[in-house]
Design an enzyme around this catalytic site. Structure first.
Site: not given
Ligand SMILES: O=P(O)(O)OC[C@H]1O[C@H](OP(=O)(O)OP(=O)(O)O)[C@H](O)[C@@H]1O
Ligand SMILES: Nc1ncnc2[nH]cnc12
Length: 172
Positions: A60, A97
């Site tokens: 993302r 998370e």
């Molecule tokens: O602060 P944190 O607890 O580390 O979480 C934040 C991260 O989690 C999500 O990515 P995700 O790993 O879900 O991957 P995606 O972007 O491919 O959906 C979001 O896009 C951040 O990169």
């Molecule tokens: N609650 C949340 N919503 C969207 N992206 C996330 N990445 C980690 N936690 C998230």
């Protein structure tokens, strides 16, 4: 007051796991006026800083990171999930998370002393951002700003990157 991107963010309860309130940015990028608004507000955060490289995390982070790089006349550096980058990489484990993972960045993506903007969509626990900070610094980059669309402040992610200039468009 400046228009907010908030109306374009959809809350999805219990995704991807029970207890998580997921901030879905697909309506934001799906509406041209929302997408433009977010891009312009992210650019305002940069506010005259000179940037050599924009570093964003799969997947993302890529939506806005590559646009920002173009608008800032900077290069774009993808940080990817394991096994996706073809050349030699730095590797950094981190906690999410909702799980744990590893991120990778090409070892030649950033030159020593280059000014770096790190961008991601959401700051949650800060594990992802902290992992990227470590790799950028291993490469010798100077982090001038870490920008997010959304800071889930109740998860205290900012504490993991407290020594840096951190900005978000929305805080929950
Ligand atoms: O602060 P944190 O607890 O580390 O979480 C934040 C991260 O989690 C999500 O990515 P995700 O790993 O879900 O991957 P995606 O972007 O491919 O959906 C979001 O896009 C951040 O990169
Ligand atoms: N609650 C949340 N919503 C969207 N992206 C996330 N990445 C980690 N936690 C998230």
């Amino acid at each position: 007051m400046e228009e907010s991107i908030e109306k374009y963010i959809r809350d999805v309860k219990d995704f991807p796991k029970e207890g998580i309130m997921f901030k879905d940015i697909t309506p934001l990028i799906g509406h041209p006026e929302g997408f433009k608004l977010a891009i312009n507000q992210l650019l305002e955060q940069v506010d005259g800083l000179s940037i050599d490289k924009v570093v964003s995390m799969e997947s993302r982070g890529f939506f806005f990171g590559s646009v920002l790089a173009d608008r800032l006349n900077a290069g774009f550096v993808p940080v990817r999930k394991p096994g996706k980058l073809p050349f030699d990489t730095y590797k950094q484990e981190y906690a999410l998370e909702y799980g744990t993972d590893t991120l990778e960045m090409h070892i030649d993506a950033i030159e020593k002393g280059e000014k770096v903007l790190i961008h991601d969509d959401v700051l949650a626990t800060g594990g992802t951002a902290e992992a990227v900070v470590k790799m950028v610094e291993k490469a010798g980059g100077e982090i001038v700003l870490i920008s997010f669309l959304i800071n889930l402040a109740f998860l205290k992610g900012e504490e993991k990157i407290k020594n840096y200039n951190v900005k978000s468009l929305l805080t929950y």
